[in-house]
Design an enzyme around this catalytic site. Structure first.
Site, PDB file in Angstrom:
ATOM      1  N   GLY A 173      14.986  55.901  27.290  1.00 45.59           N
ATOM      2  CA  GLY A 173      13.809  55.841  26.446  1.00 45.59           C
ATOM      3  C   GLY A 173      13.906  56.880  25.345  1.00 45.59           C
ATOM      4  CB  CYS A 174      12.609  56.956  21.880  1.00 44.84           C
ATOM      5  SG  CYS A 174      10.902  56.410  22.140  1.00 44.84           S
ATOM      6  CG  HIS A 175       8.526  59.607  23.769  1.00 42.68           C
ATOM      7  ND1 HIS A 175       8.181  60.357  22.667  1.00 42.68           N
ATOM      8  CD2 HIS A 175       7.828  58.439  23.650  1.00 42.68           C
ATOM      9  CE1 HIS A 175       7.318  59.691  21.916  1.00 42.68           C
ATOM     10  NE2 HIS A 175       7.106  58.520  22.492  1.00 42.68           N
ATOM     11  CB  THR A 181      16.584  60.465  24.118  1.00 40.18           C
ATOM     12  OG1 THR A 181      16.975  59.176  24.615  1.00 40.18           O
ATOM     13  CG2 THR A 181      17.758  61.103  23.403  1.00 40.18           C
TER      14      THR A 181
END
Length: 311
Positions: A115-117, A119
């Site tokens: 997931g972006c967050h 990461t």
């Protein structure tokens, strides 16, 4: 023979971004389903089983169903959804996580894209836990600022619409139930023993992310200082192409969350006083936080130079 690549969910934000990164490459064969058949299960099944690599850019339930359509032991799946990020038998697609992670990705037929967050969180927390600086039971707090593209087509449309609400011109704090869908992977891949307090913030710019970890030095192991933390990151990410650590005196003023937009790079900034340390990971939520990471994982899975097609 060129590896065959299929994007299931090619019209979504992540799917389109993956296509932008690989569509012009001449070392791959991109399989394209007819637009009017992209919801046809049998047609999708045919494409999935004809490919060497399949990217799943789908909602969670649809991603699980897509995996069930695989009828051979050849195809490798890279799932961009949340569905399999903590599932047994799936390699976690953050190659810089720890020693041996690349080998795990390369040998797996099931790869879960981070997931972006998550990461930003994992890139800052995991090295400190592994180095023995951050106690596993530390009461971690983390906030993450993102551009609105991370919300998908509906959010993009709302931010770019004429006559939009004035409220969209200001930062929006969301996930205030403290049960964001990225939290399970944040805990699993950092080794924390307690759930962090995590708040995401969306703002009025298209893409770019800055996730910040805030620490009280007196609660760290071995009397660790900001300098010790910086040294731990330098050691952990030594030799990495896409993750770097800024010098402590680099950009002492304002950081902007979109400074690495359009790239697959992530940069970690450390600042501190005698009592406290703040660490910020800056990257592109659609790059290292999504489609760029997916392409990096594909390159690893195919045995290619992992930088191919990425900046």
């Amino acid at each position: 023979m060129k590896p065959k690549i299929y994007i299931d969910g090619q019209s979504g934000t992540t799917g389109l971004q993956i296509y932008d990164r690989i569509g012009k490459r001449d070392d791959l064969e991109l399989l394209r389903i007819d637009e009017d058949k992209r919801h046809d299960v049998e047609e999708r099944k045919k494409f999935i089983n004809a490919a060497d690599i399949v990217f799943l850019c789908l909602p969670d339930a649809e991603a699980v169903h897509a995996v069930s359509l695989v009828g051979n032991d050849h195809v490798k799946i890279i799932d961009a959804s949340t569905a399999h990020r903590t599932a047994d038998g799936w390699a976690y697609g953050f190659p810089e996580l720890k020693k041996g992670q690349r080998e795990e990705i390369a040998s797996s037929h099931r790869i879960a894209n981070p997931g972006c967050h998550a990461t930003g969180f994992i890139s800052t927390v995991a090295p400190l836990v592994q180095a023995g600086i951050l106690p596993k039971d530390y009461p971690v707090s983390f906030f993450s600022l993102t551009g609105y593209s991370g919300g998908g087509k509906k959010m993009i449309a709302s931010y770019e619409a004429d006559g939009r609400p004035e409220s969209l011109s200001a930062p929006g704090i969301y996930g205030r139930n403290l049960k964001h869908k990225h939290i399970p992977e944040m805990v699993k891949y950092t080794g924390l023993s307690h759930t962090p307090v995590f708040l995401p913030v969306v703002d009025d710019y298209y893409k770019g992310m800055a996730g910040t970890l805030m620490l009280q030095n007196r609660m760290l192991n071995h009397g660790a200082t900001a300098e010790d933390i910086w040294q731990a990151y330098k050691k952990h990410y030594d030799g990495e192409t896409f993750v770097s650590v800024a010098d402590m005196d680099e950009k002492p003023g304002t950081l902007y969350a979109n400074e690495l937009s359009g790239s697959n790079r992530l940069k970690i900034y450390v600042c501190g006083s005698d009592e406290n340390t703040a660490i910020t990971a800056v990257f592109d939520n659609l790059g290292k936080g999504a489609s760029g990471a997916a392409v990096q994982n594909m390159n690893i899975a195919l045995g290619l130079d992992e930088t191919t097609g990425l900046v």
